[in-house]
Design a protein around this motif. Sequence first.
Motif, PDB file in Angstrom:
ATOM      1  N   ARG A  36      22.310  29.313  34.807  1.00 41.13           N
ATOM      2  CA  ARG A  36      22.586  27.894  34.544  1.00 41.13           C
ATOM      3  C   ARG A  36      21.524  27.278  33.647  1.00 41.13           C
ATOM      4  N   GLY A  37      21.872  26.148  33.056  1.00 42.03           N
ATOM      5  CA  GLY A  37      20.932  25.389  32.251  1.00 42.03           C
ATOM      6  C   GLY A  37      21.442  23.982  32.045  1.00 42.03           C
ATOM      7  N   THR A  38      20.530  23.069  31.794  1.00 46.52           N
ATOM      8  CA  THR A  38      20.923  21.694  31.511  1.00 46.52           C
ATOM      9  C   THR A  38      21.513  21.626  30.098  1.00 46.52           C
ATOM     10  N   THR A  39      22.213  20.551  29.826  1.00 50.10           N
ATOM     11  CA  THR A  39      22.907  20.395  28.548  1.00 50.10           C
ATOM     12  C   THR A  39      21.981  20.562  27.354  1.00 50.10           C
ATOM     13  N   ARG A  40      20.794  19.992  27.433  1.00 49.41           N
ATOM     14  CA  ARG A  40      19.841  20.087  26.310  1.00 49.41           C
ATOM     15  C   ARG A  40      19.000  21.361  26.365  1.00 49.41           C
TER      16      ARG A  40
END
Length: 176
Positions: A36-40
């Motif tokens: 997973r990762g944040t949008t930015r």
Amino acid sequence: MMPSRRAFLGFGGGALAALLVPCRSVAAQVMVIEMRGTTRGERIWFSPQGLAVAAGTTIRFINRDPGNSHTATAYHPSLYGRMRRIPAASMPWDSDFLLPGDMFEIKLSVPGVYDYYCIPHEMGGMVGRIVVGQPDDPGWEGPAADTGDVMPEALAALPSVEDVLASGRVERKPAA
């Protein structure tokens, strides 16, 4: 009264067919760990970060981060010269870079603690721990004691074996 030849063959054929039908077996369990990762892209993680499974479980890593590629790589000397942080009798793995939506599977059969990391994001704490079986299982190997080549950020991010065993899965999304 004797049964007719047709009735006899029908019964015998049905019995033979019943013998030839494959037995249903318990399907091998597949557990999913998402990347997973944040949008930015400023935060990345494995979800769950800690997972307890039975020996023989297949682990499927899926990259759900739309903005980054990730790896799931076991700590092992044969992989980039890292110290071994998986049971000695187990096989190391490296998923190579997974693009968004890609997946990779491994089957873990040896009881013990398996630590793994994402090659480009280890310093950001993108590490995980899989605990296979229980400490009293024959051949069970606990977490590696030598931490000399593991970044402090990675060590701090690894959930404890006790937490993983107590809850079955540990979610640890990095703080905002």
